[in-house]
Design a protein around this motif. Sequence first.
Motif, PDB file in Angstrom:
ATOM      1  N   SER A   1      99.920  -9.773   6.862  1.00  0.00           N
ATOM      2  CA  SER A   1      98.826 -10.450   6.170  1.00  0.00           C
ATOM      3  C   SER A   1      97.796  -9.398   5.770  1.00  0.00           C
ATOM      4  O   SER A   1      97.113  -8.825   6.617  1.00  0.00           O
ATOM      5  N   MET A   2      97.714  -9.122   4.469  1.00  0.00           N
ATOM      6  CA  MET A   2      96.841  -8.057   3.959  1.00  0.00           C
ATOM      7  C   MET A   2      95.482  -8.686   3.608  1.00  0.00           C
ATOM      8  O   MET A   2      95.309  -9.258   2.536  1.00  0.00           O
ATOM      9  N   ASP A   3      94.546  -8.604   4.535  1.00  0.00           N
ATOM     10  CA  ASP A   3      93.299  -9.359   4.396  1.00  0.00           C
ATOM     11  C   ASP A   3      92.091  -8.512   4.021  1.00  0.00           C
ATOM     12  O   ASP A   3      90.961  -8.979   4.025  1.00  0.00           O
ATOM     13  N   VAL A   4      92.333  -7.236   3.661  1.00  0.00           N
ATOM     14  CA  VAL A   4      91.230  -6.326   3.305  1.00  0.00           C
ATOM     15  C   VAL A   4      91.603  -5.575   2.029  1.00  0.00           C
ATOM     16  O   VAL A   4      92.747  -5.150   1.860  1.00  0.00           O
TER      17      VAL A   4
ATOM     18  N   GLU B   1      93.461  -5.150  11.258  1.00  0.00           N
ATOM     19  CA  GLU B   1      93.810  -4.423  12.492  1.00  0.00           C
ATOM     20  C   GLU B   1      94.010  -2.931  12.219  1.00  0.00           C
ATOM     21  O   GLU B   1      93.678  -2.098  13.062  1.00  0.00           O
ATOM     22  N   ASP B   2      94.541  -2.589  11.028  1.00  0.00           N
ATOM     23  CA  ASP B   2      94.701  -1.175  10.677  1.00  0.00           C
ATOM     24  C   ASP B   2      93.335  -0.541  10.390  1.00  0.00           C
ATOM     25  O   ASP B   2      93.090   0.616  10.759  1.00  0.00           O
TER      26      ASP B   2
ATOM     27  N   TRP C   1      91.578   2.881  11.962  1.00  0.00           N
ATOM     28  CA  TRP C   1      91.062   4.003  11.169  1.00  0.00           C
ATOM     29  C   TRP C   1      89.562   4.214  11.384  1.00  0.00           C
ATOM     30  O   TRP C   1      89.091   5.351  11.394  1.00  0.00           O
ATOM     31  N   LEU C   2      88.810   3.125  11.573  1.00  0.00           N
ATOM     32  CA  LEU C   2      87.368   3.265  11.824  1.00  0.00           C
ATOM     33  C   LEU C   2      87.128   4.019  13.130  1.00  0.00           C
ATOM     34  O   LEU C   2      86.215   4.833  13.223  1.00  0.00           O
TER      35      LEU C   2
ATOM     36  N   VAL D   1      86.478  -7.052   3.166  1.00  0.00           N
ATOM     37  CA  VAL D   1      87.277  -8.159   3.705  1.00  0.00           C
ATOM     38  C   VAL D   1      87.441  -9.210   2.609  1.00  0.00           C
ATOM     39  O   VAL D   1      86.481  -9.590   1.931  1.00  0.00           O
ATOM     40  N   LEU D   2      88.676  -9.659   2.420  1.00  0.00           N
ATOM     41  CA  LEU D   2      88.987 -10.646   1.381  1.00  0.00           C
ATOM     42  C   LEU D   2      88.849 -12.069   1.922  1.00  0.00           C
ATOM     43  O   LEU D   2      88.952 -12.280   3.133  1.00  0.00           O
ATOM     44  N   PRO D   3      88.632 -13.050   1.037  1.00  0.00           N
ATOM     45  CA  PRO D   3      88.535 -14.439   1.503  1.00  0.00           C
ATOM     46  C   PRO D   3      89.832 -14.872   2.214  1.00  0.00           C
ATOM     47  O   PRO D   3      90.922 -14.485   1.810  1.00  0.00           O
TER      48      PRO D   3
END
Length: 197
Positions: free
Chosen positions: A65-68, A98-99, A103-104, A115-117
């Motif tokens: 789920s690519m949410d960003v 989560e990725d 990285w942060l 962050v995407l809707p």
Amino acid sequence: QEVKIFRALILGELERGQSQFQALCFVTRLHRNEIIPSESMAKLRQKNPRTVRQAEEVRGWEHLSMDVAVNFSKGAQLSSHIHNVCAEAKEAIYTREEDVKFWLEKGVDGSMFEVLPQGSDLPELQRCRLCPDRWKPCICSYSLSIEWYPCMLKYCKSRDAGGKVSSYKCGIRSCQKGYTFDYYVPQKQLCLWDEET
């Protein structure tokens, strides 16, 4: 930074108002031991390079789920390859929350991520294949399969004159793996392949 980039180029359907092609980039964390080191690749010569190869191991499908969204102009901080690989997909580079957290923690600048809707934020947000209106936002799904990639080193055993057994690198094990990416699009027009036929 332990980054894996997938790029997809999808030919457009001109009669449906799409451009010649649409580019997508999916950026995820590359885990150790997921692919063999490039130094090992350089040392191991491939016999019969023109042969069409079959993967020795099928690793199945992974659903992500690519949410960003990733900002293309700042993406070089994450990986220098984003600039070249994702040049046609400037507005369509996606990753996972989560990725991003990983990285942060490594010191990457968080301003490149947005962050995407999500379905939880917008209850009316449907999967694109179920959405009747071509101009409404929806959750798009794109699948790709990597038919052959070097995933592990092979080790062979040998005996010396004294009978002692030792192992040495003697080849590459190949794998096949599939991915399905779900991500937000502002209009279904950007996801016309994801329709029930």
